[in-house]
Design a protein around this motif. Sequence first.
Motif, short mmCIF file in Angstrom:
data_model
loop_
_atom_site.label_atom_id
_atom_site.label_comp_id
_atom_site.label_asym_id
_atom_site.label_seq_id
_atom_site.Cartn_x
_atom_site.Cartn_y
_atom_site.Cartn_z
N VAL A 1 32.62 48.45 41.62
CA VAL A 1 33.57 48.00 40.60
C VAL A 1 33.40 46.50 40.36
CG1 VAL A 1 36.01 47.73 40.01
CG2 VAL A 1 35.22 49.79 41.22
N ASP A 2 33.30 46.12 39.09
CA ASP A 2 33.34 44.71 38.70
C ASP A 2 34.73 44.40 38.17
OD1 ASP A 2 30.59 43.77 39.13
OD2 ASP A 2 30.06 45.23 37.60
N LEU A 3 35.30 43.30 38.63
CA LEU A 3 36.66 42.98 38.19
C LEU A 3 36.85 41.48 38.11
CD1 LEU A 3 38.00 42.15 41.14
CD2 LEU A 3 38.23 44.62 41.33
N GLY B 1 54.56 46.81 50.10
CA GLY B 1 55.02 45.56 50.70
C GLY B 1 54.26 44.33 50.28
N ARG B 2 53.29 44.48 49.37
CA ARG B 2 52.47 43.33 48.97
C ARG B 2 53.08 42.52 47.83
NH1 ARG B 2 50.95 43.98 52.96
NH2 ARG B 2 51.82 41.91 53.04
N GLY B 3 54.03 43.09 47.13
CA GLY B 3 54.67 42.36 46.03
C GLY B 3 53.67 41.98 44.95
N ASP B 4 53.67 40.69 44.55
CA ASP B 4 52.78 40.22 43.49
C ASP B 4 51.45 39.68 44.01
OD1 ASP B 4 54.69 40.84 41.57
OD2 ASP B 4 55.65 38.86 41.71
N GLU B 5 51.20 39.79 45.31
CA GLU B 5 49.98 39.25 45.88
C GLU B 5 48.76 40.08 45.43
OE1 GLU B 5 50.94 37.52 50.14
OE2 GLU B 5 51.65 39.57 49.93
N ALA B 6 47.64 39.41 45.24
CA ALA B 6 46.40 40.11 44.88
C ALA B 6 46.03 41.05 46.02
CB ALA B 6 45.29 39.10 44.63
N LEU C 1 44.09 41.65 39.65
CA LEU C 1 42.70 42.08 39.75
C LEU C 1 42.45 43.10 38.64
CD1 LEU C 1 42.55 42.49 43.62
CD2 LEU C 1 41.22 40.84 42.30
N ARG C 2 41.66 42.71 37.64
CA ARG C 2 41.49 43.53 36.44
C ARG C 2 40.10 44.15 36.40
NH1 ARG C 2 46.46 43.95 34.24
NH2 ARG C 2 45.61 44.11 32.13
N THR D 1 39.70 34.68 51.05
CA THR D 1 40.06 33.50 50.26
C THR D 1 38.98 33.28 49.21
OG1 THR D 1 41.18 32.51 52.15
CG2 THR D 1 40.61 31.05 50.33
N VAL D 2 39.35 33.48 47.97
CA VAL D 2 38.42 33.38 46.85
C VAL D 2 38.88 32.27 45.92
CG1 VAL D 2 37.32 34.61 44.95
CG2 VAL D 2 37.97 35.86 47.03
N ARG D 3 38.09 31.20 45.87
CA ARG D 3 38.43 30.05 45.03
C ARG D 3 39.86 29.58 45.29
NH1 ARG D 3 35.02 30.10 40.42
NH2 ARG D 3 32.94 30.68 41.18
N GLY D 4 40.23 29.54 46.55
CA GLY D 4 41.56 29.07 46.92
C GLY D 4 42.66 30.09 46.77
N GLN D 5 42.34 31.29 46.36
CA GLN D 5 43.36 32.32 46.17
C GLN D 5 43.17 33.45 47.18
OE1 GLN D 5 44.55 33.12 42.21
NE2 GLN D 5 44.88 35.31 42.56
N ARG D 6 44.26 33.93 47.75
CA ARG D 6 44.19 34.98 48.76
C ARG D 6 44.11 36.35 48.09
NH1 ARG D 6 48.52 34.70 53.30
NH2 ARG D 6 49.85 35.25 51.54
N VAL D 7 43.22 37.19 48.64
CA VAL D 7 43.07 38.57 48.18
C VAL D 7 43.17 39.48 49.41
CG1 VAL D 7 41.59 40.27 47.05
CG2 VAL D 7 41.58 37.88 46.26
#
Length: 353
Positions: A345-347, A260-265, A325-326, A223-229
């Motif tokens: 890697v930095d992203l 199976g992850r779809g649009d999830e990070a 994730l860029r 959980t990164v800044r409220g977003q799941r990775v």
Amino acid sequence: MEPSVAERRGTESPPEPPARFARVTRLARALRPPRGRGRRIAAWCAIPPLATASVVLGCRAADTDGITPVPQLLAFLPWLLVPVLLGLLLAVAARWAAGCVWALVAAAATGWFTQPYGSPAGPEPSGPVVARLRVLSANLEYGGATDGLLSTLRRERPDLVSVQECDVRCATALDSPAVRESYPYRNIVTGTPAEGSAILSRHPLRNEEGIDATLAMPRSVATVRGQRVHVQVAHPMPPEPGGVDLWRAELGRLRAYAAGRGDEATMVAGDFNATQDHAAFRSVLDTGLRDSARVTGASRTPTWPSLTAPLLGVQIDHVLVSDTLRPRTARFLDLANTDHRALLVDLDLYAAP
């Protein structure tokens, strides 16, 4: 007095051969083995390297990894230019026109397939950047590079870490108070020296059941800044003789997970024991994940074996990421006592759509 039939036949010129027959004749002459003992020997010597390269390139074009020894040779596909050029030199020495054409076609095919696979970074996500993350993936070769890993953690301070071949020494070191202070969240799976793997994180983790495989491939959700990775360690078995089917099956499980992850990070990082020239690895990329090294212009930078990299080797260690994730940079680090180079890697993590 008119000439007799026999006299007319003797004076008439022979009919012109059809154009198609002439073309076939020229082709037959080109394919004909060269004259002279030395030239014939050179031509025969050109056949094995050209045939070997052609079989491997044929499998690459057919999008299949084939059977041993094709998967092993596919890992070194750019180096097929060596036998191809050898075959060309022998064909030239033999004055064998068909062999020269064969070698030139094989060289062109090798050059074509050497291009980076997959698309670079697509359109930038519309949402804002939530966080900037640094990710490290390192294969420690039976835990031998544990000290190097600890030094890298102190120096580079990655946010998420994927560790492969983490033995008991490694697991003990990662559980030390000093490491726990910097990485309070972890998912460590122990086993044989090659089997153990770990995920370290500065951000909260929820551990999940990993992929069923011979070598541990744990999974967690950060959980990164409220977003799941979603973070998945990759470490399928290598394509050893007699083990190609197992290698292919375990890469297939990684593909199924990614699809199976779809649009999830999502991030899949580790030692894939595969390069972009393996169809089983390309099928993972075809789910929509992008190779961080490819995006940053380093898709052919070798990571194994470290003894000869970066001059000679292949890239089998990867950090694959989804659209949110860029990758911005990718660096390859040399750690002592391991046959792999680590990948840093930095992203940017973008807000979910």
